[in-house]
Design an enzyme around this catalytic site. Structure first.
Site, PDB file in Angstrom:
ATOM      1  N   ASP A   1       0.832  -1.210   0.000  1.00 12.97           N
ATOM      2  CA  ASP A   1       0.000   0.000   0.000  1.00 12.97           C
ATOM      3  C   ASP A   1       0.864   1.256   0.000  1.00 12.97           C
ATOM      4  O   ASP A   1       0.544   2.262  -0.639  1.00 12.97           O
ATOM      5  CB  ASP A   1      -0.893   0.037   1.237  1.00 12.97           C
ATOM      6  CG  ASP A   1      -1.808  -1.155   1.369  1.00 12.97           C
ATOM      7  OD1 ASP A   1      -1.307  -2.229   1.778  1.00 12.97           O
ATOM      8  OD2 ASP A   1      -2.999  -1.034   1.047  1.00 12.97           O
TER       9      ASP A   1
ATOM     10  N   ASN B   1      -4.574  -5.102   6.716  1.00 15.33           N
ATOM     11  CA  ASN B   1      -3.258  -5.688   7.014  1.00 15.33           C
ATOM     12  C   ASN B   1      -2.924  -5.569   8.495  1.00 15.33           C
ATOM     13  O   ASN B   1      -2.169  -6.346   9.056  1.00 15.33           O
ATOM     14  CB  ASN B   1      -2.159  -4.986   6.208  1.00 15.33           C
ATOM     15  CG  ASN B   1      -2.177  -5.383   4.751  1.00 15.33           C
ATOM     16  OD1 ASN B   1      -2.466  -6.526   4.436  1.00 15.33           O
ATOM     17  ND2 ASN B   1      -1.896  -4.443   3.867  1.00 15.33           N
TER      18      ASN B   1
ATOM     19  N   THR C   1      -7.101  -0.314  -1.969  1.00 13.42           N
ATOM     20  CA  THR C   1      -6.075  -1.372  -2.009  1.00 13.42           C
ATOM     21  C   THR C   1      -6.119  -2.225  -0.736  1.00 13.42           C
ATOM     22  O   THR C   1      -5.118  -2.831  -0.349  1.00 13.42           O
ATOM     23  CB  THR C   1      -4.663  -0.765  -2.173  1.00 13.42           C
ATOM     24  OG1 THR C   1      -4.400   0.102  -1.054  1.00 13.42           O
ATOM     25  CG2 THR C   1      -4.548   0.007  -3.468  1.00 13.42           C
TER      26      THR C   1
ATOM     27  N   PHE D   1      -6.817 -12.026   0.279  1.00 13.41           N
ATOM     28  CA  PHE D   1      -6.941 -11.380   1.589  1.00 13.41           C
ATOM     29  C   PHE D   1      -7.965 -10.242   1.624  1.00 13.41           C
ATOM     30  O   PHE D   1      -8.813 -10.191   2.520  1.00 13.41           O
ATOM     31  CB  PHE D   1      -5.581 -10.854   2.064  1.00 13.41           C
ATOM     32  CG  PHE D   1      -5.659 -10.180   3.415  1.00 13.41           C
ATOM     33  CD1 PHE D   1      -5.794  -8.798   3.498  1.00 13.41           C
ATOM     34  CD2 PHE D   1      -5.648 -10.921   4.593  1.00 13.41           C
ATOM     35  CE1 PHE D   1      -5.897  -8.178   4.734  1.00 13.41           C
ATOM     36  CE2 PHE D   1      -5.748 -10.310   5.833  1.00 13.41           C
ATOM     37  CZ  PHE D   1      -5.878  -8.928   5.906  1.00 13.41           C
ATOM     38  N   ASN D   2      -7.903  -9.285   0.696  1.00 12.11           N
ATOM     39  CA  ASN D   2      -8.788  -8.123   0.777  1.00 12.11           C
ATOM     40  C   ASN D   2     -10.256  -8.518   0.656  1.00 12.11           C
ATOM     41  O   ASN D   2     -11.125  -7.957   1.322  1.00 12.11           O
ATOM     42  CB  ASN D   2      -8.444  -7.103  -0.314  1.00 12.11           C
ATOM     43  CG  ASN D   2      -7.142  -6.379  -0.039  1.00 12.11           C
ATOM     44  OD1 ASN D   2      -6.692  -6.305   1.112  1.00 12.11           O
ATOM     45  ND2 ASN D   2      -6.506  -5.873  -1.077  1.00 12.11           N
TER      46      ASN D   2
ATOM     47  N   HIS E   1       1.602  -5.990  -4.921  1.00 14.00           N
ATOM     48  CA  HIS E   1       0.235  -5.972  -5.435  1.00 14.00           C
ATOM     49  C   HIS E   1      -0.319  -4.556  -5.704  1.00 14.00           C
ATOM     50  O   HIS E   1      -0.738  -4.241  -6.806  1.00 14.00           O
ATOM     51  CB  HIS E   1      -0.723  -6.620  -4.418  1.00 14.00           C
ATOM     52  CG  HIS E   1      -0.282  -7.898  -3.825  1.00 14.00           C
ATOM     53  ND1 HIS E   1      -0.470  -9.125  -4.431  1.00 14.00           N
ATOM     54  CD2 HIS E   1       0.320  -8.159  -2.622  1.00 14.00           C
ATOM     55  CE1 HIS E   1      -0.004 -10.085  -3.636  1.00 14.00           C
ATOM     56  NE2 HIS E   1       0.484  -9.535  -2.538  1.00 14.00           N
ATOM     57  N   ASP E   2      -0.365  -3.729  -4.676  1.00 18.00           N
ATOM     58  CA  ASP E   2      -1.240  -2.556  -4.682  1.00 18.00           C
ATOM     59  C   ASP E   2      -0.933  -1.477  -5.710  1.00 18.00           C
ATOM     60  O   ASP E   2      -1.864  -0.900  -6.290  1.00 18.00           O
ATOM     61  CB  ASP E   2      -1.283  -1.945  -3.275  1.00 18.00           C
ATOM     62  CG  ASP E   2      -2.007  -2.850  -2.292  1.00 18.00           C
ATOM     63  OD1 ASP E   2      -1.788  -2.714  -1.085  1.00 18.00           O
ATOM     64  OD2 ASP E   2      -2.800  -3.702  -2.750  1.00 18.00           O
TER      65      ASP E   2
HETATM   66  O1  RIB Z   1      -3.803 -10.023  -1.073  1.00 15.28           O
HETATM   67  C1  RIB Z   1      -2.982  -8.890  -1.232  1.00 15.28           C
HETATM   68  C2  RIB Z   1      -3.634  -7.685  -0.644  1.00 15.28           C
HETATM   69  O2  RIB Z   1      -3.823  -7.887   0.746  1.00 15.28           O
HETATM   70  C3  RIB Z   1      -2.764  -6.412  -0.749  1.00 15.28           C
HETATM   71  O3  RIB Z   1      -3.603  -5.288  -0.826  1.00 15.28           O
HETATM   72  C4  RIB Z   1      -2.021  -6.398   0.553  1.00 15.28           C
HETATM   73  O4  RIB Z   1      -1.664  -5.067   0.955  1.00 15.28           O
HETATM   74  C5  RIB Z   1      -3.053  -6.949   1.482  1.00 15.28           C
HETATM   75  O5  RIB Z   1      -3.886  -5.875   1.876  1.00 15.28           O
HETATM   76 CA    CA Z   2      -3.370  -3.477   0.794  1.00 16.64          CA
END
Ligand code: RIB
Ligand code: CA
Length: 310
Positions: free
Chosen positions: A15, A39, A124, A165-166, A239-240
């Protein structure tokens, strides 16, 4: 013309790079950063967003804290990747960027309502704040140009077998956003695992030679160490910032228009993004799903943004 952006995040190592890319690239007019529990607990993700801006020398972007837990579930921070304070690795400086006293949802609603032009919303983290915004302030939805979200996956997840995860953190919020009818781009693990933090990437970021780059190298090294332990991936996926890169230059990623359902009731699959890549169900598409990343262009954007900061 720069693109007005509201970034909703849960810093979190990757992030931070999304914040830096948005703040460091002239194509983006970063109108605000909002935070959500994800997170880490909200107190950490909020402090970390302020730290990210402080390190980068960015003093004119408001920060507002939002939801401290998902719509209906308890929060389980992603400490196995990001550490107990959600930004493990470097010694964290005291943030000097102030905190807007409004709740993030109110801040987002006020900012959208006051804007003379639609804004791009880039979440994100878990979609809790965005779902609350759409539920509590439906009148501002027309002021959202589009949503570009890091989350989900066209394939396997990173929490158990299928949930990412998100989406896993707040499946109900994701379901609200995917049912909103707003223009939506989904940046899932299938593409984010193309943005691998190689040793060359770390060396390139370090060679920038400013305070932001030095802090960023420490973040990358910690993130790669926990990814290796947790997923056997010594080159962690950043990722973000792919979301912001897409806002800057659509050519950085290919997309496929699909219908996406969010699993909210599965005992083992809650949070899975069911991406109908082959239109088997004949449902109306509701998302542009990012597929292939122009990796060199992505790292050029990230490196150039870091170099533009303090
Ligand atoms: O799965 C990856 C995501 O989950 C990313 O946004 C990382 O920062 C976590 O939040
Ligand atoms: Ca994130």
């Amino acid at each position: 013309m720069s693109i007005p952006v509201l970034l909703d995040c849960d810093p979190g190592h990757d992030d931070v790079f999304a914040i830096w890319l948005a703040a460091g690239n002239d194509a983006i007019d970063l109108r605000g950063v909002t935070t959500v529990g994800g997170n880490g607990y909200l107190e950490h993700t909020t402090r970390n967003a302020r730290i990210a801006l402080t390190v980068a020398g960015v003093t004119d972007v408001p920060v507002a804290a939002g939801a401290d837990k998902p719509l209906k579930r308890e929060l389980t921070p992603g400490a196995w990747i990001h550490g107990d304070n959600a930004l493990g690795g470097p010694v964290l400086p005291e943030p000097t960027v102030p905190l807007d006293q409004r709740h993030a949802v109110q801040f987002l609603a006020d900012t959208l309502a006051a804007s003379t032009e639609p804004l791009t919303v880039i979440p994100t983290g878990p979609l809790t704040n965005i779902a609350l915004l759409l539920q509590q302030h439906p009148e501002v939805a027309p002021k959202i140009q589009e949503i570009i979200w890091m989350g989900g996956s066209t394939g396997r997840g990173n929490v158990g077998a299928y949930p990412e995860f998100n989406a896993w953190a707040d499946p109900e919020a994701a379901a609200v956003v995917f049912a909103s009818g707003l223009p939506l781009t989904m940046v899932g693990l299938n593409i984010s695992h193309q943005a691998l933090i190689t040793e060359d990437v770390i060396q390139r970021i370090g060679a920038v030679g400013n305070a932001t780059s030095a802090f960023g190298v420490e973040l990358m090294r910690f993130f790669c160490s926990t990814y290796e332990k947790a997923e056997g991936m010594p080159e962690g996926p950043l990722h973000d910032p792919i979301t912001v890169a897409i806002a800057i230059d659509r050519a950085v990623a290919s997309v496929q228009r699909c219908h996406v359902d969010i699993e909210t009731t599965g005992e083992f699959t809650a949070g899975a993004t069911c991406v109908d890549l082959h239109d088997m169900l004949g449902k109306e598409p509701n998302a542009d799903v990012a597929i292939t990343l122009d990796v060199p262009k992505f790292w050029d954007l990230v490196t150039d943004a870091v170099a533009a900061l303090a």
